[in-house]
Design an enzyme around this catalytic site. Structure first.
Site, short mmCIF file in Angstrom:
data_model
loop_
_atom_site.label_atom_id
_atom_site.label_comp_id
_atom_site.label_asym_id
_atom_site.label_seq_id
_atom_site.Cartn_x
_atom_site.Cartn_y
_atom_site.Cartn_z
N GLY A 176 -4.47 -12.20 -10.15
CA GLY A 176 -5.24 -12.19 -8.97
C GLY A 176 -5.10 -10.61 -8.35
N VAL B 249 1.31 -20.12 -18.16
CA VAL B 249 2.69 -20.13 -18.44
C VAL B 249 3.29 -21.72 -18.26
CG1 VAL B 249 4.79 -19.40 -17.27
CG2 VAL B 249 2.92 -17.64 -17.70
N ALA C 64 -5.73 -10.20 6.02
CA ALA C 64 -5.21 -9.61 7.51
C ALA C 64 -6.19 -9.76 8.48
CB ALA C 64 -4.40 -8.48 7.32
N LYS D 207 0.75 -1.00 0.04
CA LYS D 207 0.09 0.12 -0.09
C LYS D 207 1.01 1.25 0.01
CE LYS D 207 -2.52 -2.88 -0.67
NZ LYS D 207 -2.66 -3.91 -0.44
N GLY E 88 -0.28 -14.44 -13.07
CA GLY E 88 -1.49 -14.55 -12.15
C GLY E 88 -1.99 -13.11 -11.86
N HIS F 183 -23.25 15.67 2.64
CA HIS F 183 -23.08 15.97 1.12
C HIS F 183 -21.85 17.20 1.00
CE1 HIS F 183 -24.24 17.24 -3.03
NE2 HIS F 183 -24.19 18.42 -2.59
N GLU G 41 -2.74 -14.81 -17.30
CA GLU G 41 -3.44 -15.41 -16.18
C GLU G 41 -4.28 -16.60 -16.90
OE1 GLU G 41 -4.64 -15.05 -12.75
OE2 GLU G 41 -5.80 -16.79 -13.88
P1 FAD Z 1 1.48 -13.81 8.47
O1 FAD Z 1 1.29 -12.35 8.39
O2 FAD Z 1 2.13 -14.43 7.48
O3 FAD Z 1 2.45 -14.13 9.56
C1 FAD Z 1 2.97 -15.15 10.12
C2 FAD Z 1 4.19 -15.18 11.07
O4 FAD Z 1 4.49 -16.28 11.60
C3 FAD Z 1 5.37 -14.44 10.27
O5 FAD Z 1 5.86 -13.71 10.92
C4 FAD Z 1 6.10 -15.80 10.28
O6 FAD Z 1 7.78 -15.60 10.33
C5 FAD Z 1 5.89 -16.66 11.39
N1 FAD Z 1 6.01 -18.17 11.32
C6 FAD Z 1 5.67 -18.77 10.74
N2 FAD Z 1 6.11 -20.14 11.05
C7 FAD Z 1 6.66 -19.84 12.18
C8 FAD Z 1 7.22 -20.84 13.05
N3 FAD Z 1 7.22 -22.24 12.98
N4 FAD Z 1 7.89 -20.42 14.15
C9 FAD Z 1 8.07 -18.96 14.33
N5 FAD Z 1 7.49 -18.06 13.69
C10 FAD Z 1 6.79 -18.64 12.54
N6 FAD Z 1 -4.11 -8.71 3.18
C11 FAD Z 1 -5.26 -7.82 3.53
O7 FAD Z 1 -5.74 -8.05 4.19
N7 FAD Z 1 -5.03 -6.54 2.81
C12 FAD Z 1 -4.20 -6.43 1.81
O8 FAD Z 1 -4.16 -5.36 1.47
C13 FAD Z 1 -3.10 -7.31 1.71
N8 FAD Z 1 -2.22 -7.23 0.72
C14 FAD Z 1 -1.27 -8.07 0.57
C15 FAD Z 1 -0.14 -7.87 -0.34
C16 FAD Z 1 0.67 -8.59 -0.55
C17 FAD Z 1 2.03 -8.51 -1.50
C18 FAD Z 1 0.88 -10.01 0.03
C19 FAD Z 1 1.82 -11.11 -0.12
C20 FAD Z 1 -0.23 -10.34 1.03
C21 FAD Z 1 -1.27 -9.28 1.19
N9 FAD Z 1 -2.37 -9.40 2.08
C22 FAD Z 1 -3.32 -8.52 2.32
C23 FAD Z 1 -2.29 -10.66 2.78
C24 FAD Z 1 -2.20 -10.77 4.32
O9 FAD Z 1 -0.69 -10.24 4.29
C25 FAD Z 1 -2.38 -12.02 5.07
O10 FAD Z 1 -3.58 -12.45 4.91
C26 FAD Z 1 -1.79 -12.24 6.49
O11 FAD Z 1 -0.71 -11.56 6.64
C27 FAD Z 1 -1.89 -13.20 7.19
O12 FAD Z 1 -1.81 -12.95 8.64
P2 FAD Z 1 -1.17 -14.32 9.29
O13 FAD Z 1 -0.87 -13.63 10.78
O14 FAD Z 1 -1.98 -15.37 9.22
O15 FAD Z 1 0.24 -14.66 8.76
P1 AMP Z 2 -4.69 -15.44 -6.35
O1 AMP Z 2 -4.76 -16.81 -6.02
O2 AMP Z 2 -5.83 -14.57 -6.29
O3 AMP Z 2 -3.45 -14.84 -5.79
O4 AMP Z 2 -4.30 -15.39 -8.04
C1 AMP Z 2 -3.28 -16.32 -8.42
C2 AMP Z 2 -3.53 -16.51 -10.04
O5 AMP Z 2 -2.57 -17.15 -10.68
C3 AMP Z 2 -4.76 -17.11 -10.13
O6 AMP Z 2 -5.76 -16.83 -10.88
C4 AMP Z 2 -4.38 -18.58 -11.14
O7 AMP Z 2 -5.33 -18.90 -11.98
C5 AMP Z 2 -3.02 -17.70 -11.75
N1 AMP Z 2 -2.14 -19.04 -12.18
C6 AMP Z 2 -1.72 -20.18 -11.50
N2 AMP Z 2 -0.90 -20.68 -12.24
C7 AMP Z 2 -0.57 -19.99 -13.44
C8 AMP Z 2 0.10 -20.24 -14.49
N3 AMP Z 2 1.23 -21.13 -14.71
N4 AMP Z 2 0.06 -19.42 -15.74
C9 AMP Z 2 -0.90 -18.33 -15.51
N5 AMP Z 2 -1.62 -17.95 -14.20
C10 AMP Z 2 -1.50 -18.86 -13.47
#
Ligand code: FAD
Ligand code: AMP
Length: 479
Positions: A190, A245, A327, A58, A188, A451, A211
């Site tokens: 998504g 792909v 999250a 973000k 992808g 408004h 995709e």
């Molecule tokens: P995580 O945030 O993955 O945290 C898990 C933690 O556990 C990590 O710190 C990891 O190091 C630790 N861990 C794992 N295994 C172990 C272990 N065995 N011992 C010790 N520590 C461990 N979600 C949204 O809601 N809004 C968004 O805008 C959004 N944008 C995103 C953008 C990107 C690029 C990505 C990759 C994800 C985004 N998400 C977003 C998804 C969001 O980040 C996840 O849904 C969220 O972080 C999940 O939270 P969690 O606490 O389950 O796991």
């Molecule tokens: P998301 O699960 O929302 O993060 O989206 C991931 C996207 O990647 C899905 O829509 C999948 O269809 C797409 N995807 C997965 N594997 C492939 C591939 N080999 N080539 C193109 N798209 C893919």
């Protein structure tokens, strides 16, 4: 003797750290184990969300939007700026600062709440015990009457595009490019692929998204998906659907990507390739086989509606369990589980978890889509209002998109709200609150909205359910 706690949490992402704070608030002696290290190899809290997900993405979406606006958008407001230049390293440094401030904030919250942070890899070795490995020869063992597993998820890797340095990267790598790629491929389309593709397109890359699915944004309302596909295309995102792909090779610093679609095999040459094909639950080395912790058929930890695993006293929350990988979903589960452990009644309303795509325009929704209502044979009525007819949107110069309200045909209860347009991420909260309180479209229609605001579009969409929207010119025939 192992050190004893009331509750141990593995993972300090938005699921785990929120669970830890709520447990501490409820008077429990709480430990939270996490292994995440920042760029300086220092332990940091916040998990994927803060360090490599929601927050850095973000921050870059905001910065890249400001850059693009300053190139193209301000002139329409009569603001003449010339000589705009991109300083990518300053943009990245700002993003890193935002992340650092927030992760330090969580460390402060841990201290304020008396939560013990244990650095290292946590492993469930029994329903009451966790071992922590931290590089040393001997693992430390701690125990508690309750354990919450919140280890999150990691990007899926595919054999068709193995990660390679800063050339073929996952979402984390894509948040740290040091140069704007000339041509950027994204596998992808998504949510993550679209957001990251948008960042780099705004900064100047030519972006091609491949995709595999024929349908675009299947989980969103299809009217929005269609409009969004057209709008993103207009912006210059080259989204190719039905494009799977198959393989990729790095040749002289560039990536050759082979993919196939309905018309045959194709090849594209790009400077950088982002693999954004989904995320998988982190269960590797999380528990010993002797614990007997059950996973479901897709490898997620098996839980009931209240996040109980098959082991007594052991819960699992966040990305590692079923439900959307978001999250706020994990955080809400964290609060629920803490309260259940404290003996309180608690639940999560999984029907009302809002989703947001932070593209421009933003897309957000909550509840059922129109296609889901049709598939489930639920009778409904729809009200739609375009931002082009909203005064505030016009003043902002943000007229693309609309709000749609879906309500039950018999009871009028709001079943879904879908937004594409300015501040959709904020506007969806209003619909979510209304739906959480069981509002009808009439309840929304009878509410006074300030408004000129964007939220008036939600009001008008609710009015439109009864054909009473004020600012739409519908030709009426006299009865
Ligand atoms: P995580 O945030 O993955 O945290 C898990 C933690 O556990 C990590 O710190 C990891 O190091 C630790 N861990 C794992 N295994 C172990 C272990 N065995 N011992 C010790 N520590 C461990 N979600 C949204 O809601 N809004 C968004 O805008 C959004 N944008 C995103 C953008 C990107 C690029 C990505 C990759 C994800 C985004 N998400 C977003 C998804 C969001 O980040 C996840 O849904 C969220 O972080 C999940 O939270 P969690 O606490 O389950 O796991
Ligand atoms: P998301 O699960 O929302 O993060 O989206 C991931 C996207 O990647 C899905 O829509 C999948 O269809 C797409 N995807 C997965 N594997 C492939 C591939 N080999 N080539 C193109 N798209 C893919």
């Amino acid at each position: 003797m192992p050190e004893r706690f009331d509750v141990i949490i593995i993972g300090a992402g938005p699921a785990g750290y929120v669970a830890a704070i709520r447990c501490a608030q409820l008077g429990m002696k709480t430990a939270c184990v996490d292994k995440w290290l920042d760029g300086n190899q220092q332990p940091v809290l916040g998990g994927t969300c803060l360090n490599a997900g929601c927050i850095p993405s973000k921050a870059l979406l905001e910065s890249s939007e400001i850059y693009e606006q300053s190139l193209e958008g301000y002139a329409a407001h009569g603001v003449d700026i010339s000589g705009v230049k991109l300083d990518l390293s300053a943009m990245m440094a700002r993003k890193d600062k935002v992340v650092a401030e927030l992760t330090q904030g969580i460390a402060q919250l841990f201290r304020a709440n008396g939560i013990t942070f244990c650095r290292g890899h946590g492993k469930l070795i029994s329903s009451r015990q966790v071992s922590i490995e931290n590089g040393g020869s001997q693992a430390r063992i701690i125990e508690a009457s309750h354990i919450i597993l919140a280890p999150g998820s990691s990007p899926v890797e595919i054999p068709a595009a193995p990660l390679e340095g800063d050339i073929i990267v996952d979402s984390s790598g894509a948040l740290n490019f040091t140069k704007v790629p000339g041509r950027l491929g994204v596998i992808g389309a998504g949510i993550i692929g679209l957001e990251l593709g948008s960042v780099w397109r705004r900064l100047g890359s030519e972006v091609i998204l491949l995709e595999a699915q024929e349908a675009f944004l299947m989980m969103a309302d299809q009217q929005i998906s269609r409009d969004a596909l057209r709008e993103f295309g207009r912006q210059g995102l080259d989204i190719r659907l039905g494009a799977r792909v198959l393989s990729s090779q790095i040749k002289r610093g560039k990536v050759e990507v082979q993919y196939e679609d309905a018309s045959g095999s194709h090849q594209e040459k790009v400077d950088r390739l982002i693999v954004a094909v989904g995320r998988m639950p982190n269960t590797d080395k999380l528990f010993t086989a002797e614990t007997g912790l059950a996973l479901n058929e897709w490898g997620y930890i098996h839980v009931d509606d209240q996040c109980r695993t098959n082991l007594p006293g052991v819960y699992a929350i966040g990305d590692v369990v079923r439900g959307p990988m978001l999250a706020h979903k994990g955080s809400r589960e964290g609060v629920m589980v803490a309260e259940l452990i404290a003996g309180q009644a608690a639940s999560v309303n999984y029907d009302l978890i809002p989703s947001v795509i932070y593209t421009h325009p933003e897309i957000a929704w909550v509840g059922k889509t129109e296609q889901a209502l049709k598939a489930e044979d639920i009778p409904y009525r729809a009200g739609v209002f375009p931002f082009a007819a909203n005064g505030r949107a016009r003043a902002l110069g943000e007229t693309t998109g609309f709000i749609k309200v879906l309500s039950h045909a018999a009871t009028d209860r709001v079943l879904g709200a879908h937004i594409m347009g300015p501040q959709a991420s904020e506007l969806i909260a209003c619909a979510t609150v209304a739906m959480e309180f069981g509002a009808s479209s009439e309840d929304l229609a009878l509410t006074v909205f300030a408004h000129p605001t964007l939220s008036e579009s939600l009001h008008e969409a609710a009015l439109d359910v009864e054909g009473q929207a004020i600012h739409v010119a519908k030709i009426r025939t006299k009865k």
